[in-house]
Every structure is written in structure tokens, then in C-alpha cells.
Design a protein around this motif. Structure first.
Motif, PDB file in Angstrom:
ATOM      1  N   LEU A 144       3.860   4.156   1.219  1.00 35.59           N
ATOM      2  CA  LEU A 144       3.147   2.837   1.499  1.00 35.59           C
ATOM      3  C   LEU A 144       1.788   2.866   1.345  1.00 35.59           C
ATOM      4  CD1 LEU A 144       5.122   2.035   4.740  1.00 35.59           C
ATOM      5  CD2 LEU A 144       5.479   1.005   2.593  1.00 35.59           C
ATOM      6  N   CYS A 145       1.209   4.346   1.010  1.00 34.87           N
ATOM      7  CA  CYS A 145      -0.038   4.587   1.077  1.00 34.87           C
ATOM      8  C   CYS A 145      -0.992   3.605  -0.118  1.00 34.87           C
ATOM      9  CB  CYS A 145      -0.379   5.881   0.788  1.00 34.87           C
ATOM     10  SG  CYS A 145      -0.331   6.935   2.333  1.00 34.87           S
ATOM     11  N   ASP A 157       8.485   8.316   3.247  1.00 33.11           N
ATOM     12  CA  ASP A 157       8.446   7.023   2.921  1.00 33.11           C
ATOM     13  C   ASP A 157       7.114   6.536   3.388  1.00 33.11           C
ATOM     14  OD1 ASP A 157      10.901   7.095   1.920  1.00 33.11           O
ATOM     15  OD2 ASP A 157      12.149   6.597   3.887  1.00 33.11           O
ATOM     16  N   THR A 158       6.465   7.113   4.256  1.00 28.79           N
ATOM     17  CA  THR A 158       5.096   6.459   4.703  1.00 28.79           C
ATOM     18  C   THR A 158       3.902   6.844   3.733  1.00 28.79           C
ATOM     19  OG1 THR A 158       4.479   8.111   6.137  1.00 28.79           O
ATOM     20  CG2 THR A 158       5.424   6.578   7.220  1.00 28.79           C
ATOM     21  N   GLU A 165      11.764  10.070   6.410  1.00 26.04           N
ATOM     22  CA  GLU A 165      10.779   8.984   6.894  1.00 26.04           C
ATOM     23  C   GLU A 165       9.236   9.198   6.707  1.00 26.04           C
ATOM     24  OE1 GLU A 165      13.802   8.313  10.747  1.00 26.04           O
ATOM     25  OE2 GLU A 165      11.699   8.431  11.112  1.00 26.04           O
ATOM     26  N   VAL A 166       8.759  10.506   6.958  1.00 26.26           N
ATOM     27  CA  VAL A 166       7.458  10.859   6.754  1.00 26.26           C
ATOM     28  C   VAL A 166       7.118  10.669   5.284  1.00 26.26           C
ATOM     29  CG1 VAL A 166       5.900  12.501   6.480  1.00 26.26           C
ATOM     30  CG2 VAL A 166       7.668  12.626   8.263  1.00 26.26           C
ATOM     31  N   ALA A 212      -0.433   7.962   9.217  1.00 24.02           N
ATOM     32  CA  ALA A 212       0.932   7.966   9.780  1.00 24.02           C
ATOM     33  C   ALA A 212       1.652   8.910   8.853  1.00 24.02           C
ATOM     34  CB  ALA A 212       1.539   6.568   9.493  1.00 24.02           C
ATOM     35  N   GLY A 213       1.413   9.146   7.872  1.00 22.80           N
ATOM     36  CA  GLY A 213       2.264  10.171   6.992  1.00 22.80           C
ATOM     37  C   GLY A 213       1.666  11.737   7.755  1.00 22.80           C
ATOM     38  N   HIS A 217      -1.487   4.248   6.554  1.00 26.47           N
ATOM     39  CA  HIS A 217      -0.608   4.827   6.195  1.00 26.47           C
ATOM     40  C   HIS A 217      -0.587   6.252   5.770  1.00 26.47           C
ATOM     41  CE1 HIS A 217       1.803   1.242   6.401  1.00 26.47           C
ATOM     42  NE2 HIS A 217       0.911   0.634   5.440  1.00 26.47           N
TER      43      HIS A 217
END
Ligand code: 1PX
Length: 215
Positions: free
Chosen positions: A20-21, A16-17, A13-14, A35-36, A32
Motif C-alpha cells: 500500500l506504500c 501487504d502493508t 499481512e505485514v 504500519a509496515g 503505510h
């Protein structure tokens, strides 16, 4: 389902963020990126309280960036590129010595950026490691090649002591919660080019503006 299940950390999940960057034009979205880092810190917290002083500093830096993002000038902080442009054009960055802008977005992000290089080096070592490899050695080598060069002796000492209590490779892979060691290795192979690209783009941006040594 069980609350403990919901809170279970999952490295996929990490990573995946981090996907999105990047925008289509290869700008880095701060939201993002941050969030990572949040996810990575959750992982760090799973490893025990010895790492508290590390996660505390990272959380503090993330919070500085989030405050800018949510603040009145938030629209200027949507991407790293827009942040750099905005802060430089408005003299909001201490370029040579710490002054009235000691918590600029640019200098704060630079600290995380340097830590991302550590992460890249560490994950690459994990990916190519064998069953008898020591996580503490891999972590220490990655640190010495990157972040350590920016840290004073006391911090290096404390970091070295924390590395010593890292769980072994098998336990470490389990906390990652990805699956079998083979699946972990495969996931790392997928994630690394992404992390590396985000790192390179940031590095170029900072180099271009002569900001790789912000105080
Ligand atoms: C599958 C593996 C995932 C592992 C995820 C682990 C996430 C680690 C997050 C580390 C973030 C570290 C940010 C450090 C930023 C920094 O360099 N800060 C220093 C400079 O800031 P300043 O404002 O003073 O200019 C600050 O002095 C730092 C203090 C804390 C100590 C930092 C030690 C960093 C060691 C990094 C390795 C983490 C080891 C985790 C083991 C898995």
C-alpha cells in the motif's frame, strides 16, 4: 475464536502493508510505511526480550513520525516526498550537525530506511537459504553489509550478541506463520521486489537532496 489466535503474527499481512506504500506516481505514503514497520516490530517482539533494545529504538522512531503525521502539520507528512519538501523549505532539518532539529522527520526516516536495506538483504538470504543455513549468519552478513556501517562499535557488538540467539531456520519460518517452507520462500519472492522498490525510491529521494548522511 481464541484471543491467542487473533494475536498470531502473520508476515503476509505485514508485507501487504508495504504494497500500500506506493502511490500511482510512486510517492511513498508515510502512514503505510510506518504500519509496515509496526508489523515487523511485532515479529521482532515474538522472538524474545533480547531484541528489546532494537525494537525500542524502532518504536521510538516510528512514534516520532506518527506524531508528525497526526500533528498540526500532518498534511505535509502524507508522503515522504511531501515531508522532505516541507522540512527542507522550512529549515526543519539539521543538515550537517545535530542542532535544534535533531528529531526531524527526514533524519528519523533515514534510520528506518537504512534498516530496510538490512531487511531486504536478510530476506533475500532467507529466500535462497537451505535447510542447514543459519539464520544468525544470514542476519549478521546482511547487517554487516548495511546498517553496521552506520553504527558505532557498542551497537554493533550488542546487535551481534542478539543475532546469536535467533531461532534456527525452521523455527524462524514457523514464527512467520505463512505455511510450509516452500510457501515462505514463495511469499518472500513476491515481497522482495516490493520492499526493494520502496527502498530504491527512498534512496533516490534522499540522494537527490543530498541527505544520505543526515546527522
Ligand atoms: C521475516 C523477518 C522479519 C524480521 C523483522 C525484524 C524487524 C527488525 C526491525 C529492526 C529495526 C531497527 C531500526 C534501527 C534504527 C537504527 O539504526 N538506530 C540507531 C541509530 O539511531 P540514532 O537515532 O542514534 O541515529 C540506533 O543507535 C540503534 C539502536 C538499536 C540497535 C539497532 C540494531 C539493528 C539490528 C537490525 C537487525 C534486527 C535483527 C532482527 C532479527 C530478525
Amino acid at each position: 475464536s481464541e484471543p491467542s489466535e487473533n494475536q498470531k503474527f502473520c508476515l503476509q499481512e505485514v508485507l501487504d502493508t508495504f504494497k500500500l506504500c506506493l502511490s500511482d506516481s510512486k510517492e511513498v505514503y508515510l502512514e503505510h510505511y510506518v504500519a509496515g514497520w509496526r508489523g515487523l516490530i511485532k515479529f521482532l517482539n515474538c522472538l524474545g526480550s533480547v531484541f528489546g533494545f532494537i525494537s525500542k529504538d524502532a518504536v521510538n522512531k516510528i512514534q516520532i513520525l506518527v506524531n508528525y503525521l497526526n500533528g498540526e502539520n500532518g498534511p505535509h507528512y502524507v508522503t515522504m516526498q511531501s515531508m522532505v519538501k516541507y522540512e527542507l523549505e522550512n529549515d526543519l532539518v539539521d543538515l550537517t550537525k545535530r542542532g535544534s532539529h535533531s528529531e526531524s522527520g527526514c533524519r528519523t526516516l533515514l534510520r528506518l530506511h537504512r534498516a530496510l536495506r538490512w531487511l531486504e538483504l536478510f530476506l533475500e538470504r532467507l529466500r535462497t537459504s537451505t535447510e542447514d543455513s543459519k539464520t544468525s549468519n544470514m542476519c549478521c552478513e546482511a547487517y554487516n553489509e548495511s546498517l553496521a556501517q552506520h553504527h558505532p562499535w557498542v551497537i554493533r557488538k550488542a546487535a551481534g550478541m542478539a543475532f546469536c540467539v535467533l531461532p534456527g531456520r525452521a523455527a524462524f519460518f514457523e514464527v512467520m506463520n505463512v505455511g510450509t517452507p516452500e510457501q515462505v520462500v514463495a511469499m518472500l519472492g513476491e515481497a522482495l521486489p516490493l520492499i526493494s522498490e520502496v527502498y530504491q525510491i527512498t534512496e533516490e529521494l534522499y540522494k537527490e537532496h543530498n541527505m544520505l548522511d543526515l546527522p
